[in-house]
Design a protein around this motif. Sequence first.
Motif, short mmCIF file in Angstrom:
data_model
loop_
_atom_site.label_atom_id
_atom_site.label_comp_id
_atom_site.label_asym_id
_atom_site.label_seq_id
_atom_site.Cartn_x
_atom_site.Cartn_y
_atom_site.Cartn_z
N CYS A 63 62.87 4.67 -42.79
CA CYS A 63 62.82 4.81 -44.25
C CYS A 63 62.75 6.28 -44.68
O CYS A 63 62.89 6.58 -45.86
CB CYS A 63 61.70 3.98 -44.86
N CYS B 126 57.54 -0.73 -41.88
CA CYS B 126 56.48 -0.08 -42.67
C CYS B 126 55.90 -1.04 -43.71
O CYS B 126 56.62 -1.87 -44.25
CB CYS B 126 57.03 1.15 -43.39
N THR C 253 55.50 5.41 -43.86
CA THR C 253 56.89 5.82 -43.62
C THR C 253 57.16 5.86 -42.12
O THR C 253 56.24 5.92 -41.32
CB THR C 253 57.15 7.24 -44.20
N CYS C 254 58.44 5.82 -41.77
CA CYS C 254 58.85 5.90 -40.38
C CYS C 254 60.25 6.54 -40.36
O CYS C 254 60.83 6.75 -41.43
CB CYS C 254 58.87 4.51 -39.75
N LYS D 296 58.79 -3.45 -45.30
CA LYS D 296 59.94 -3.01 -46.09
C LYS D 296 61.22 -3.77 -45.72
O LYS D 296 61.24 -4.56 -44.79
CB LYS D 296 60.13 -1.50 -45.89
N CYS E 274 62.76 -1.76 -42.30
CA CYS E 274 61.89 -1.24 -41.23
C CYS E 274 60.55 -1.96 -41.29
O CYS E 274 60.32 -2.78 -42.17
CB CYS E 274 61.70 0.27 -41.37
ZN LIG Z 1 59.73 2.76 -42.52
#
Ligand SMILES: [Zn+2]
Length: 505
Positions: free
Chosen positions: A41, A25, A37-38, A20, A23
Motif C-alpha cells: 500500500c 494491513c 502500511t506495508c 485493506k 494487502c
Molecule cells: Zn499495506
Amino acid sequence: MIYEVVIGVEVHAQLRTKSKLFCGCGTTFGLSANSQTCPVCLGLPGTLPVINQAAIEMAVRAGLALNCTIATNNVFARKNYFYPDLPKGYQISQYESPICEYGWIEIATNEGTKRVRIRRAHLEEDAGKSVHVTGTNGSRVDLNRAGTPLLEIVTEPDLRSADEVLAYLKGLRDVLISQDVCDGDMEKGNFRCEPNLSLRPLGQKEFGTKVELKNINSFKFVKDAIEYEIKRHTKVLSEGGKIQQETRLWNFDRGETAVMRSKEEAHDYRYFPDPDLVPLQISKELIDQVRSSLGESPVARKNRLEQEFGFSEYSIGVITSRKDIFEYFEKCVIEAEKIGFEKLGFSKMEVGKELANCITIDFRGLTRHGVTVTPPNPLLFDVNPYSEGIVALTIIPAKNLLELVVMKMKGEISGPIYKSVLEKMVNTRKPATEIIEAEGLKQVTDEGAIEKIIDDVLAKNPAQVAQFKEGKQQVLGFLVGQVMKASGGKASPGKVNELLKRKLQ
Ligand SMILES: [Zn+2]
C-alpha cells in the motif's frame, strides 16, 4: 420560468473489512500516522496486489441488497493521476465492468414511494490523506487509509430535491448498516457523498449543465449545499447567464459553495486494465449463498418494529443504527419469549419498550473501568450514535440484562439502584441477582421495617406533615424522597407511597 432540479449522487462507502483491499494491513480508524502500511500500500516497486475475499463478498452483499445485478467477470483498472497521497500514481478501481449494476432503492417522498435507480457500484481502493499542519510550512502524508476498500455507488439522475437526496442517503445507509458492510459514519469519512446537480426548464428533456459538490460530511451539509446550489443556479439562469461545468466545495463556515476546479482542469484518468490483477471471476454459488443470507430489509424491519413494539421512528433509528446493537436487542427479546410474557407479567410491547430504553438511554454516562461509556446521541441523526463504548453493553449476556430490566419493571429495585447495578454488571459481568445479593441492595418490602423508617421521617418533619394535612398534596413527594433516602434507596417506592398515605390519613 419554472426550473426542474435534477440530482444524481455518488457515495463512497468504506467496506468494513479488517484488512485493506490488496494487502494485509489493518483498517482501524484513528491510529498514529503511517502505522498501518506495508510495501504494497506504499506502492513500492516490485510488490503485487492480492485481492481481499471479504471485500468481494461485502460488495456482492451490498449489491444484492440494493437489487443490483452482480457481474461474474470483473476487471480492475488503473485510474491514473498524481497526488501526494496516492503513492502508486494510480488508484486501482473498476471502470468498464463494475461489480454491481442496475439496482434500485425505494424512498418515501411527499408524493409517495419513489424508486431511485442505481446505475452502478464498483470496488476501488481509497487514497491516503494529506495533513496540513497549522503553524508550520509543511504538509504531511498519512497513508493509513491508502488501500482501504471502497464501494462507489452511483445513482441515475433520479432525485429532484434536497429532501429526496436525504431520503436516498438515509435509505442507502440503512441498507449498508443492516448488511454489516459499512459503518455509515459520515464524520469518520466512511460514508462520503458527492451530489451532482443541474437545473432545466420544466418540461425540457435535455439536461442542463451540472456541477459536482464535494467536501460534505453530514446530512445537514448535504441539504444546505444542495439548497444553496439550487438558488445559485436559479439566479444565474433567470438572469440569462450560463452555468459553468465545475466541481465545487461546500464551505460550511460561510454557508456557500466555491469553485474547486473547472471542466478544463478535469483529469483525464487514462484508465486501462491493471496488468497486475487477473480478471476476477465471481461464482454463481457465492452469489446464491450471499443472496440467501440477506435477511430482513430495513423497511420490513421498521414496519415490524412499529407493529410489534409500537416504537417511534426515532427509537427505530437508534436501535437499528448498528447491526450488533439491534441483534443484542433481539437476543433480549428472545430470552423474554423463552420465559413467556405471561409468566413475566408484562406484554411483549411493554418489555420491548423497557429493553429499548435501557439499551438506548440508560447506558448514558455509565463508566466502564473508569471510562465513560459513549452514549447514543439522539440529536445528531447523521452521526453514528454509538462508538467503541457500546461494547460495554454487549458484554452483558442478554439473559442478564432482561432479568435486571424485569426487576425494575416489577418495582423490585428502585431507579437509582437499577442504574448502579447496571454499571456493576458492565464492569464485573456478574448477573444482577448476584450483585444485589452481595451488596445487600435487595429491596426492602417488609412493611414493619419501612414503617419504622416512615415514623422516623414523620417525626423529623412535623411542618411538612402539617402542610399535607392542610391539603398540600405535593408535600407527599418530599416525604417519599426522605424515606427513600433514609432507606439507602432500598425501600420499595410502591410500598413507601402506600404506607405513607395510610399513616398521614
Ligand atoms: Zn499495506
